[in-house]
Design a protein around this motif. Structure first.
Motif, PDB file in Angstrom:
ATOM      1  N   LEU A 109      -9.922  -5.625  -8.514  1.00 57.30           N
ATOM      2  CA  LEU A 109     -10.465  -5.359  -7.262  1.00 57.30           C
ATOM      3  C   LEU A 109     -10.836  -3.866  -7.516  1.00 57.30           C
ATOM      4  N   VAL A 110     -12.022  -3.463  -7.269  1.00 59.44           N
ATOM      5  CA  VAL A 110     -12.613  -2.064  -7.149  1.00 59.44           C
ATOM      6  C   VAL A 110     -13.535  -1.839  -6.171  1.00 59.44           C
ATOM      7  N   GLN A 111     -13.536  -0.792  -5.576  1.00 62.12           N
ATOM      8  CA  GLN A 111     -14.200  -0.258  -4.480  1.00 62.12           C
ATOM      9  C   GLN A 111     -15.818  -0.095  -4.894  1.00 62.12           C
ATOM     10  N   ASN A 126     -20.225  -0.004 -14.600  1.00 64.49           N
ATOM     11  CA  ASN A 126     -20.380   1.080 -13.594  1.00 64.49           C
ATOM     12  C   ASN A 126     -21.089   1.112 -12.361  1.00 64.49           C
ATOM     13  N   SER A 127     -20.627   1.905 -11.562  1.00 66.63           N
ATOM     14  CA  SER A 127     -21.663   1.910 -10.389  1.00 66.63           C
ATOM     15  C   SER A 127     -21.536   0.406  -9.658  1.00 66.63           C
ATOM     16  N   LEU A 128     -20.418  -0.171  -9.729  1.00 66.60           N
ATOM     17  CA  LEU A 128     -20.410  -1.464  -9.014  1.00 66.60           C
ATOM     18  C   LEU A 128     -20.772  -1.656  -7.790  1.00 66.60           C
ATOM     19  N   LYS A 129     -21.394  -3.027  -7.496  1.00 70.37           N
ATOM     20  CA  LYS A 129     -21.642  -3.028  -6.198  1.00 70.37           C
ATOM     21  C   LYS A 129     -21.035  -4.338  -5.643  1.00 70.37           C
ATOM     22  N   PRO A 130     -21.035  -4.663  -4.300  1.00 67.59           N
ATOM     23  CA  PRO A 130     -20.202  -5.925  -3.611  1.00 67.59           C
ATOM     24  C   PRO A 130     -21.054  -7.088  -4.295  1.00 67.59           C
ATOM     25  N   GLU A 131     -22.278  -7.053  -4.702  1.00 67.26           N
ATOM     26  CA  GLU A 131     -22.975  -8.304  -5.201  1.00 67.26           C
ATOM     27  C   GLU A 131     -22.687  -8.489  -6.493  1.00 67.26           C
ATOM     28  N   ASP A 132     -21.939  -7.658  -7.279  1.00 67.30           N
ATOM     29  CA  ASP A 132     -21.427  -7.889  -8.726  1.00 67.30           C
ATOM     30  C   ASP A 132     -20.091  -8.662  -8.817  1.00 67.30           C
ATOM     31  N   THR A 133     -19.665  -8.976  -7.412  1.00 65.23           N
ATOM     32  CA  THR A 133     -18.300  -9.962  -7.310  1.00 65.23           C
ATOM     33  C   THR A 133     -18.717 -11.148  -7.891  1.00 65.23           C
ATOM     34  N   ALA A 134     -17.830 -11.519  -8.678  1.00 64.61           N
ATOM     35  CA  ALA A 134     -18.174 -12.887  -9.677  1.00 64.61           C
ATOM     36  C   ALA A 134     -16.861 -13.028 -10.498  1.00 64.61           C
ATOM     37  N   VAL A 135     -16.639 -14.376 -11.187  1.00 62.46           N
ATOM     38  CA  VAL A 135     -15.871 -14.505 -12.088  1.00 62.46           C
ATOM     39  C   VAL A 135     -16.897 -14.244 -13.431  1.00 62.46           C
ATOM     40  N   TYR A 136     -16.353 -13.708 -14.468  1.00 65.26           N
ATOM     41  CA  TYR A 136     -17.405 -13.067 -15.528  1.00 65.26           C
ATOM     42  C   TYR A 136     -16.632 -13.665 -16.830  1.00 65.26           C
ATOM     43  N   TYR A 137     -17.452 -14.402 -17.708  1.00 66.16           N
ATOM     44  CA  TYR A 137     -17.293 -15.222 -18.698  1.00 66.16           C
ATOM     45  C   TYR A 137     -17.985 -14.519 -19.980  1.00 66.16           C
ATOM     46  N   CYS A 138     -17.373 -14.405 -20.995  1.00 67.60           N
ATOM     47  CA  CYS A 138     -18.190 -14.535 -22.335  1.00 67.60           C
ATOM     48  C   CYS A 138     -18.530 -15.915 -23.032  1.00 67.60           C
ATOM     49  N   TRP A 143     -16.154 -23.136 -22.005  1.00 64.91           N
ATOM     50  CA  TRP A 143     -15.852 -21.735 -21.445  1.00 64.91           C
ATOM     51  C   TRP A 143     -14.579 -21.463 -21.337  1.00 64.91           C
ATOM     52  N   GLY A 144     -14.053 -20.101 -21.421  1.00 66.75           N
ATOM     53  CA  GLY A 144     -12.796 -19.553 -21.059  1.00 66.75           C
ATOM     54  C   GLY A 144     -12.565 -19.594 -19.371  1.00 66.75           C
ATOM     55  N   LYS A 145     -11.585 -19.353 -19.124  1.00 64.60           N
ATOM     56  CA  LYS A 145     -11.082 -19.172 -17.492  1.00 64.60           C
ATOM     57  C   LYS A 145     -11.840 -18.164 -17.077  1.00 64.60           C
ATOM     58  N   GLY A 146     -12.347 -16.913 -17.651  1.00 67.45           N
ATOM     59  CA  GLY A 146     -12.979 -15.975 -17.032  1.00 67.45           C
ATOM     60  C   GLY A 146     -12.198 -15.077 -16.365  1.00 67.45           C
ATOM     61  N   THR A 147     -12.649 -13.867 -16.155  1.00 68.10           N
ATOM     62  CA  THR A 147     -11.850 -12.981 -15.144  1.00 68.10           C
ATOM     63  C   THR A 147     -12.581 -12.402 -14.011  1.00 68.10           C
ATOM     64  N   LEU A 148     -11.765 -12.513 -12.747  1.00 61.80           N
ATOM     65  CA  LEU A 148     -12.328 -12.295 -11.503  1.00 61.80           C
ATOM     66  C   LEU A 148     -12.701 -10.652 -11.125  1.00 61.80           C
ATOM     67  N   VAL A 149     -13.791 -10.370 -10.899  1.00 66.02           N
ATOM     68  CA  VAL A 149     -14.081  -9.051 -10.628  1.00 66.02           C
ATOM     69  C   VAL A 149     -14.539  -9.099  -8.975  1.00 66.02           C
ATOM     70  N   THR A 150     -13.848  -8.403  -8.126  1.00 65.58           N
ATOM     71  CA  THR A 150     -13.997  -8.161  -6.579  1.00 65.58           C
ATOM     72  C   THR A 150     -14.365  -6.835  -6.379  1.00 65.58           C
ATOM     73  N   VAL A 151     -15.559  -6.519  -5.782  1.00 66.94           N
ATOM     74  CA  VAL A 151     -15.922  -5.152  -5.451  1.00 66.94           C
ATOM     75  C   VAL A 151     -16.026  -5.187  -3.949  1.00 66.94           C
ATOM     76  N   SER A 152     -15.344  -4.366  -3.204  1.00 64.32           N
ATOM     77  CA  SER A 152     -15.246  -4.325  -1.834  1.00 64.32           C
ATOM     78  C   SER A 152     -16.325  -3.100  -1.429  1.00 64.32           C
ATOM     79  N   SER A 153     -16.854  -3.101  -0.447  1.00 69.45           N
ATOM     80  CA  SER A 153     -17.698  -2.363   0.428  1.00 69.45           C
ATOM     81  C   SER A 153     -17.084  -1.228   0.949  1.00 69.45           C
TER      82      SER A 153
END
Length: 121
Positions: A11-13, A84-96, A111-121
């Motif tokens: 979780l990141v702002q 960098n400069s994360l935006k709320p619309e970047d919120t997603a599960v990320y996979y390689c 696919w792997g399990k992914g990693t969740l990125v949550t960007v709060s406004s």
């Protein structure tokens, strides 16, 4: 065959940064182009970034260009995504995944399990 494990989400702002990691196993990793994808809630998975096998060329979706950077360390079998400069619309599960020569299409069906990125406004 390459096995993939993503990590580093959280979780990141808005305006903040995160660095995602992808640990790959398999003898073909160092000769494979790699990419990052993401899937936001209720949306289809989309391509984010790609890197060729030696790391000399990188490619980005327009939505992240100038904010995200993909890199790799073939000695450690790792791929990274600096966000960098994360935006709320970047919120997603990320996979390689391994990517096709187009650099924006996944090459592996699994696919792997992914990693969740949550960007709060």
């Amino acid at each position: 065959q390459v096995q993939l494990v993503e990590s580093g989400g959280g979780l990141v702002q808005a305006g903040g940064s995160l660095r995602l990691s992808c640990a790959a196993s398999g003898r073909t990793f160092s000769s494979s182009a790699m990419g990052w994808f993401r899937q936001a809630p209720g949306k289809e998975r989309e391509w984010v970034a790609g890197i060729n096998w030696w790391g000399g060329s990188t490619f980005y979706a327009d939505s992240v260009k100038g904010r995200f950077a993909i890199s790799r360390d073939n000695d450690k079998n790792m791929v990274y995504l600096q966000m960098n400069s994360l935006k709320p619309e970047d919120t997603a599960v990320y996979y390689c995944n391994v990517v096709r020569p187009t650099m924006n299409e996944p090459a592996l069906n699994s696919w792997g399990k992914g990693t969740l990125v949550t960007v709060s406004s």
